[in-house]
Design a protein around this motif. Sequence first.
Motif, PDB file in Angstrom:
ATOM      1  N   ALA A  77       0.815  -1.211   0.000  1.00  0.00           N
ATOM      2  CA  ALA A  77       0.000   0.000   0.000  1.00  0.00           C
ATOM      3  C   ALA A  77       0.852   1.267   0.000  1.00  0.00           C
ATOM      4  CB  ALA A  77      -0.920   0.004   1.211  1.00  0.00           C
ATOM      5  N   ARG A  78       2.116   1.181   0.383  1.00  0.00           N
ATOM      6  CA  ARG A  78       2.985   2.361   0.444  1.00  0.00           C
ATOM      7  C   ARG A  78       3.812   2.545  -0.833  1.00  0.00           C
ATOM      8  NH1 ARG A  78       1.737   5.982   3.783  1.00  0.00           N
ATOM      9  NH2 ARG A  78       3.856   6.707   3.780  1.00  0.00           N
ATOM     10  N   CYS A  79       4.517   1.504  -1.262  1.00  0.00           N
ATOM     11  CA  CYS A  79       5.452   1.669  -2.379  1.00  0.00           C
ATOM     12  C   CYS A  79       5.024   0.957  -3.663  1.00  0.00           C
ATOM     13  CB  CYS A  79       6.846   1.197  -1.972  1.00  0.00           C
ATOM     14  SG  CYS A  79       6.994  -0.596  -1.774  1.00  0.00           S
ATOM     15  N   GLY A  80       4.031   0.074  -3.579  1.00  0.00           N
ATOM     16  CA  GLY A  80       3.552  -0.626  -4.764  1.00  0.00           C
ATOM     17  C   GLY A  80       4.298  -1.901  -5.113  1.00  0.00           C
ATOM     18  N   ALA A  81       5.233  -2.328  -4.253  1.00  0.00           N
ATOM     19  CA  ALA A  81       5.970  -3.573  -4.502  1.00  0.00           C
ATOM     20  C   ALA A  81       4.989  -4.734  -4.593  1.00  0.00           C
ATOM     21  CB  ALA A  81       6.973  -3.825  -3.383  1.00  0.00           C
ATOM     22  N   LEU A 123       6.201 -14.375   4.432  1.00  0.00           N
ATOM     23  CA  LEU A 123       5.780 -14.207   5.821  1.00  0.00           C
ATOM     24  C   LEU A 123       6.174 -12.853   6.397  1.00  0.00           C
ATOM     25  CD1 LEU A 123       6.564 -17.738   7.234  1.00  0.00           C
ATOM     26  CD2 LEU A 123       4.316 -16.757   6.771  1.00  0.00           C
ATOM     27  N   ALA A 124       7.119 -12.158   5.786  1.00  0.00           N
ATOM     28  CA  ALA A 124       7.573 -10.862   6.290  1.00  0.00           C
ATOM     29  C   ALA A 124       6.618  -9.722   5.928  1.00  0.00           C
ATOM     30  CB  ALA A 124       8.968 -10.563   5.759  1.00  0.00           C
ATOM     31  N   TRP A 125       5.661  -9.968   5.032  1.00  0.00           N
ATOM     32  CA  TRP A 125       4.683  -8.942   4.681  1.00  0.00           C
ATOM     33  C   TRP A 125       3.724  -8.730   5.845  1.00  0.00           C
ATOM     34  CZ3 TRP A 125       3.459  -6.487  -0.185  1.00  0.00           C
ATOM     35  CH2 TRP A 125       4.464  -6.649  -1.145  1.00  0.00           C
ATOM     36  N   VAL A 126       3.281  -7.498   6.039  1.00  0.00           N
ATOM     37  CA  VAL A 126       2.403  -7.128   7.155  1.00  0.00           C
ATOM     38  C   VAL A 126       1.041  -6.729   6.606  1.00  0.00           C
ATOM     39  CG1 VAL A 126       2.068  -5.454   9.018  1.00  0.00           C
ATOM     40  CG2 VAL A 126       4.357  -6.314   8.513  1.00  0.00           C
ATOM     41  N   SER A 127      -0.011  -7.272   7.226  1.00  0.00           N
ATOM     42  CA  SER A 127      -1.367  -6.859   6.833  1.00  0.00           C
ATOM     43  C   SER A 127      -1.953  -5.983   7.928  1.00  0.00           C
ATOM     44  CB  SER A 127      -2.264  -8.068   6.588  1.00  0.00           C
ATOM     45  OG  SER A 127      -2.532  -8.738   7.795  1.00  0.00           O
ATOM     46  N   GLU A 128      -2.790  -5.054   7.514  1.00  0.00           N
ATOM     47  CA  GLU A 128      -3.494  -4.201   8.461  1.00  0.00           C
ATOM     48  C   GLU A 128      -4.893  -3.944   7.937  1.00  0.00           C
ATOM     49  OE1 GLU A 128      -1.440  -0.490   8.811  1.00  0.00           O
ATOM     50  OE2 GLU A 128      -1.699   0.013   6.720  1.00  0.00           O
ATOM     51  N   ARG A 129      -5.802  -3.763   8.848  1.00  0.00           N
ATOM     52  CA  ARG A 129      -7.178  -3.458   8.475  1.00  0.00           C
ATOM     53  C   ARG A 129      -7.442  -1.987   8.756  1.00  0.00           C
ATOM     54  NH1 ARG A 129     -10.223  -7.759   7.214  1.00  0.00           N
ATOM     55  NH2 ARG A 129      -9.435  -9.756   7.878  1.00  0.00           N
ATOM     56  N   GLU A 130      -8.019  -1.341   7.765  1.00  0.00           N
ATOM     57  CA  GLU A 130      -8.352   0.073   7.911  1.00  0.00           C
ATOM     58  C   GLU A 130      -9.678   0.320   7.212  1.00  0.00           C
ATOM     59  OE1 GLU A 130      -6.401   4.097   6.357  1.00  0.00           O
ATOM     60  OE2 GLU A 130      -5.106   2.932   7.674  1.00  0.00           O
ATOM     61  N   GLY A 131     -10.689   0.668   7.990  1.00  0.00           N
ATOM     62  CA  GLY A 131     -12.003   0.929   7.410  1.00  0.00           C
ATOM     63  C   GLY A 131     -12.616  -0.282   6.735  1.00  0.00           C
ATOM     64  N   GLY A 132     -12.344  -1.475   7.234  1.00  0.00           N
ATOM     65  CA  GLY A 132     -12.887  -2.690   6.642  1.00  0.00           C
ATOM     66  C   GLY A 132     -12.068  -3.248   5.492  1.00  0.00           C
ATOM     67  N   VAL A 152      -8.391  -4.559   3.823  1.00  0.00           N
ATOM     68  CA  VAL A 152      -7.098  -5.135   4.204  1.00  0.00           C
ATOM     69  C   VAL A 152      -6.037  -4.499   3.325  1.00  0.00           C
ATOM     70  CG1 VAL A 152      -5.716  -7.222   4.342  1.00  0.00           C
ATOM     71  CG2 VAL A 152      -8.134  -7.311   4.911  1.00  0.00           C
ATOM     72  N   ARG A 153      -5.024  -3.927   3.958  1.00  0.00           N
ATOM     73  CA  ARG A 153      -3.898  -3.331   3.240  1.00  0.00           C
ATOM     74  C   ARG A 153      -2.646  -4.106   3.602  1.00  0.00           C
ATOM     75  NH1 ARG A 153      -3.684   2.994   3.898  1.00  0.00           N
ATOM     76  NH2 ARG A 153      -1.698   2.204   4.593  1.00  0.00           N
ATOM     77  N   TRP A 154      -1.722  -4.210   2.644  1.00  0.00           N
ATOM     78  CA  TRP A 154      -0.474  -4.942   2.852  1.00  0.00           C
ATOM     79  C   TRP A 154       0.702  -3.989   2.787  1.00  0.00           C
ATOM     80  CZ3 TRP A 154      -0.165  -9.934   4.269  1.00  0.00           C
ATOM     81  CH2 TRP A 154      -1.315 -10.709   4.137  1.00  0.00           C
ATOM     82  N   LEU A 155       1.714  -4.278   3.603  1.00  0.00           N
ATOM     83  CA  LEU A 155       2.974  -3.541   3.567  1.00  0.00           C
ATOM     84  C   LEU A 155       4.099  -4.528   3.309  1.00  0.00           C
ATOM     85  CD1 LEU A 155       2.613  -1.212   6.673  1.00  0.00           C
ATOM     86  CD2 LEU A 155       2.357  -0.586   4.275  1.00  0.00           C
ATOM     87  N   CYS A 156       4.994  -4.165   2.399  1.00  0.00           N
ATOM     88  CA  CYS A 156       6.155  -5.010   2.111  1.00  0.00           C
ATOM     89  C   CYS A 156       7.098  -4.962   3.314  1.00  0.00           C
ATOM     90  CB  CYS A 156       6.854  -4.533   0.848  1.00  0.00           C
ATOM     91  SG  CYS A 156       7.696  -2.941   1.002  1.00  0.00           S
ATOM     92  N   PRO A 157       8.048  -5.889   3.411  1.00  0.00           N
ATOM     93  CA  PRO A 157       8.962  -5.903   4.551  1.00  0.00           C
ATOM     94  C   PRO A 157       9.727  -4.587   4.744  1.00  0.00           C
ATOM     95  CG  PRO A 157       9.126  -7.961   3.352  1.00  0.00           C
ATOM     96  CD  PRO A 157       8.248  -7.052   2.540  1.00  0.00           C
ATOM     97  N   GLN A 158      10.148  -3.951   3.670  1.00  0.00           N
ATOM     98  CA  GLN A 158      10.904  -2.695   3.793  1.00  0.00           C
ATOM     99  C   GLN A 158      10.033  -1.569   4.352  1.00  0.00           C
ATOM    100  OE1 GLN A 158      14.283  -2.182   3.322  1.00  0.00           O
ATOM    101  NE2 GLN A 158      13.753  -0.277   4.349  1.00  0.00           N
TER     102      GLN A 158
END
Length: 57
Positions: free
Chosen positions: A6-10, A22-31, A33-39
Amino acid sequence: MTTRCARCGAVREAETEPSLVLAWVSEREGGDVRWLCPQCARDHVRDIEGKLPSEYW
Protein backbone atom coordinates in the motif's frame (compact mmCIF):
# COMPACT_ATOMS: atom_id res chain seq x y z
CA MET A 1 -4.71 -12.24 -7.11
CA THR A 2 -1.67 -9.97 -6.92
CA THR A 3 -0.80 -8.45 -3.56
CA ARG A 4 0.80 -5.00 -3.65
CA CYS A 5 2.34 -2.86 -0.94
CA ALA A 6 0.00 0.00 0.00
CA ARG A 7 2.98 2.36 0.44
CA CYS A 8 5.45 1.67 -2.38
CA GLY A 9 3.55 -0.63 -4.76
CA ALA A 10 5.97 -3.57 -4.50
CA VAL A 11 4.42 -6.86 -5.65
CA ARG A 12 4.38 -9.99 -3.50
CA GLU A 13 4.89 -12.97 -5.77
CA ALA A 14 3.26 -16.25 -4.77
CA GLU A 15 6.32 -18.30 -5.69
CA THR A 16 8.90 -16.31 -3.73
CA GLU A 17 10.85 -17.54 -0.72
CA PRO A 18 8.40 -18.48 2.08
CA SER A 19 10.29 -16.40 4.65
CA LEU A 20 9.87 -13.31 2.43
CA VAL A 21 6.14 -13.95 2.03
CA LEU A 22 5.78 -14.21 5.82
CA ALA A 23 7.57 -10.86 6.29
CA TRP A 24 4.68 -8.94 4.68
CA VAL A 25 2.40 -7.13 7.16
CA SER A 26 -1.37 -6.86 6.83
CA GLU A 27 -3.49 -4.20 8.46
CA ARG A 28 -7.18 -3.46 8.47
CA GLU A 29 -8.35 0.07 7.91
CA GLY A 30 -12.00 0.93 7.41
CA GLY A 31 -12.89 -2.69 6.64
CA ASP A 32 -10.21 -2.97 3.94
CA VAL A 33 -7.10 -5.13 4.20
CA ARG A 34 -3.90 -3.33 3.24
CA TRP A 35 -0.47 -4.94 2.85
CA LEU A 36 2.97 -3.54 3.57
CA CYS A 37 6.16 -5.01 2.11
CA PRO A 38 8.96 -5.90 4.55
CA GLN A 39 10.90 -2.69 3.79
CA CYS A 40 7.93 -0.37 4.34
CA ALA A 41 6.97 -2.28 7.49
CA ARG A 42 10.51 -1.81 8.84
CA ASP A 43 10.50 1.87 7.93
CA HIS A 44 7.18 2.48 9.73
CA VAL A 45 7.24 -0.06 12.57
CA ARG A 46 6.96 2.61 15.30
CA ASP A 47 3.99 4.22 13.53
CA ILE A 48 2.31 0.83 13.11
CA GLU A 49 2.86 -0.16 16.74
CA GLY A 50 1.67 3.25 17.91
CA LYS A 51 -1.45 2.77 15.77
CA LEU A 52 -0.98 6.14 14.12
CA PRO A 53 -3.23 6.72 11.10
CA SER A 54 -1.31 6.08 7.87
CA GLU A 55 -1.69 9.73 6.73
CA TYR A 56 0.80 10.68 9.51
CA TRP A 57 3.54 8.46 8.05
